[in-house]
Scaffold this motif. Structure first.
Motif, PDB file in Angstrom:
ATOM      1  N   ALA A  41       0.847  -1.187   0.000  1.00 30.34           N
ATOM      2  CA  ALA A  41       0.000   0.000   0.000  1.00 30.34           C
ATOM      3  C   ALA A  41       0.882   1.236   0.000  1.00 30.34           C
ATOM      4  O   ALA A  41       1.667   1.454   0.924  1.00 30.34           O
ATOM      5  N   ILE A  42       0.787   2.023  -1.056  1.00 30.57           N
ATOM      6  CA  ILE A  42       1.544   3.282  -1.170  1.00 30.57           C
ATOM      7  C   ILE A  42       0.527   4.403  -1.264  1.00 30.57           C
ATOM      8  O   ILE A  42      -0.089   4.627  -2.316  1.00 30.57           O
ATOM      9  N   GLY A  43       0.322   5.090  -0.164  1.00 29.65           N
ATOM     10  CA  GLY A  43      -0.707   6.110  -0.116  1.00 29.65           C
ATOM     11  C   GLY A  43      -2.078   5.466  -0.184  1.00 29.65           C
ATOM     12  O   GLY A  43      -2.414   4.584   0.607  1.00 29.65           O
ATOM     13  N   SER A  81      -6.121  -6.120   6.586  1.00 32.58           N
ATOM     14  CA  SER A  81      -7.193  -6.537   5.680  1.00 32.58           C
ATOM     15  C   SER A  81      -6.703  -7.578   4.673  1.00 32.58           C
ATOM     16  O   SER A  81      -7.514  -8.284   4.070  1.00 32.58           O
ATOM     17  N   ARG A  82      -5.384  -7.680   4.483  1.00 32.53           N
ATOM     18  CA  ARG A  82      -4.812  -8.685   3.576  1.00 32.53           C
ATOM     19  C   ARG A  82      -4.245  -9.852   4.373  1.00 32.53           C
ATOM     20  O   ARG A  82      -3.187 -10.392   4.059  1.00 32.53           O
ATOM     21  N   PHE A  83      -4.959 -10.222   5.410  1.00 33.43           N
ATOM     22  CA  PHE A  83      -4.527 -11.273   6.335  1.00 33.43           C
ATOM     23  C   PHE A  83      -4.371 -12.618   5.625  1.00 33.43           C
ATOM     24  O   PHE A  83      -3.358 -13.313   5.786  1.00 33.43           O
ATOM     25  N   VAL A  84      -5.363 -12.993   4.832  1.00 28.29           N
ATOM     26  CA  VAL A  84      -5.321 -14.298   4.158  1.00 28.29           C
ATOM     27  C   VAL A  84      -4.189 -14.371   3.139  1.00 28.29           C
ATOM     28  O   VAL A  84      -3.420 -15.349   3.123  1.00 28.29           O
ATOM     29  N   PRO A  85      -4.029 -13.380   2.237  1.00 28.14           N
ATOM     30  CA  PRO A  85      -2.880 -13.459   1.326  1.00 28.14           C
ATOM     31  C   PRO A  85      -1.542 -13.497   2.055  1.00 28.14           C
ATOM     32  O   PRO A  85      -0.595 -14.128   1.567  1.00 28.14           O
TER      33      PRO A  85
END
Length: 435
Positions: A91-93, A159-163
């Motif tokens: 995540a960038i910005g 929010s990207r826990f699974v990946p």
């Protein structure tokens, strides 16, 4: 008159050991040994932390040139980029870059292999024998995945826990499996008909990589002027220039996979509505990254680009020939030869498709999404020529050499005629180098 069996002398097996080797063995035996459970978990977690420290070090080098950025923000970006190497994205910005740097992923696998291998030395070798190797592999992989989840939560990627879990399991599992490769291979017994297929697949994949590297170098040379224009527009300082080079090197495997898709005729997408292939190039807005200066000018392809379309057949020929050459001598049937050649070519095509899927991603928003190989085209343009090449090479090898081989492997027959002792051997150890 005594018979031959009566004149046979008793056999004695002599072993020679140096004093230093014996002392090292005694020291290793005297070293403390710990249970497998904590050792494997800590080894996997330590290998993940080693990768994070490497990325954090690179980010902090850039931070020294822009110290206005708070340290927590810099460390958070390090965590995001570390996650990007596991396929989680960064995540960038307000935007998420999902283009995975496969070079960074490969570096993490290498670190996991090294650190895990060193860490497992703290436990007894008996704990790693047999199914113990499977337990060590699973525990080290779990330790790595646990750190991946912690970094994801700490860097704001909850929010990207699974990946994050999936990426940690894949990277950690590959590294730990590499470290325990010899012990894990001992648990698997391949049928004789499949022996040598792995070597053939590696030969085909290496050929594909070499062809892609040549195309990439030629493209960079032909686009050197445009690359210079992009570099001048960025005007980075000395540290920024080195970091820009390092960033592009981390994406080098992606570029090689993209070049492979180009030579196979499937083409690559460099944004919405764009296509770069040997037959046609339609490119719109490109990211301001120097390596994208190698993208050809829009328009139809030429004889030079059409020539590379034979690359898939060449890769299949190499894989099929090696598969046929390593076929067991006991299987002289043309059907077996053909099946090995086709199987090797198909396996290389599957690997190319997997790598192509992993190399795709978004480099921003709007038009810079879906960048990478065109999978729908590659789905048939990769297997078809490689199957043809593998089958053709196998048939040629059978007609020239395969059908003339003996019915059985002489080396295997010779091993059955070894004169084994009929009585127990007396073992006597002689230590040299000692007064």
């Amino acid at each position: 008159m005594p018979t031959r069996s009566e004149r046979r002398r008793s056999r004695v097996r002599l072993t020679v050991a140096e004093v230093e080797a014996a002392q090292e063995a005694e020291a290793a035996a005297a070293a403390p040994e710990f249970p497998l459970l904590p050792v494997a978990l800590i080894a996997g977690a330590a290998s993940a932390l080693a990768g994070w420290l490497l990325v954090a070090g690179l980010v902090m080098v850039g931070w020294f040139t822009a110290m206005a950025m708070p340290v927590p923000t810099a460390l958070g970006f390090a965590g995001q980029f570390w996650l990007a190497g596991h396929g989680v994205g960064a995540a960038i910005g307000s935007m998420v870059v999902t283009l995975t740097p496969l070079g960074l992923s490969a570096l993490f696998v290498l670190l996991a292999r090294t650190v895990t291998g060193l860490g497992l030395r703290a436990t007894s070798t008996e704990n790693l024998d047999g199914r113990g190797a499977l337990r060590a592999w699973a525990l080290a992989t779990a330790g790595y995945a646990l750190v991946t989840v912690v970094v994801a939560v700490a860097s704001g990627a909850g929010s990207r826990f699974v990946p994050a879990i999936v990426g940690g399991l894949v990277v950690g599992g590959l590294g730990a499996g590499w470290a325990l490769g010899r012990r894990l291979r001992a648990l698997v017994v391949l049928p004789a008909a499949l022996r040598g297929i792995g070597r053939a697949v590696l030969a085909g994949l290496g050929t594909m990589t070499a062809i892609a590297a040549v195309v990439l170098v030629v493209g960079l040379l032909r686009g050197s002027q445009q690359i210079s224009v992009i570099e001048e527009a960025l005007t980075p300082d000395a540290v920024g220039s080195w970091l820009l080079v390092a960033l592009q090197l981390l994406y080098l495997p992606n570029l090689l996979v993209w070049a492979s898709s180009w030579v196979l005729g499937a083409g690559i997408s460099v944004g919405v509505g764009s296509l770069v292939s040997p037959m046609l190039t339609t490119a719109g807005m490109l990211p301001a990254i120097p390596v994208f200066g190698a993208v050809p000018e829009p328009g139809p392809g030429g004889p030079w680009s059409y020539t590379w379309l034979i690359s898939g057949v060449v890769v299949g020929v190499v894989a099929g020939w090696v598969a046929a050459r390593t076929a067991p001598g006991a299987h002289r049937s043309l059907v077996v030869w053909l099946a090995r050649g086709v199987g090797a070519g198909l396996a290389v095509a599957v690997l190319v498709l997997v790598l192509a899927a992993l190399s795709r991603g978004d480099l921003g928003a709007a038009r810079l999404v879906g960048m990478g190989p065109v999978l729908l085209n590659l789905l048939w343009l990769a297997p078809l020529p490689m199957l043809v090449g593998g089958a053709g090479a196998a048939v040629v090898h059978w007609f020239t050499k395969g059908r003339h081989l003996p019915a059985s492997d002489p080396a295997e027959a010779a091993t059955e005629e070894i004169d084994l002792p009929t009585e127990p051997l007396d073992v006597d150890t002689v230590v040299i180098g000692q007064d």
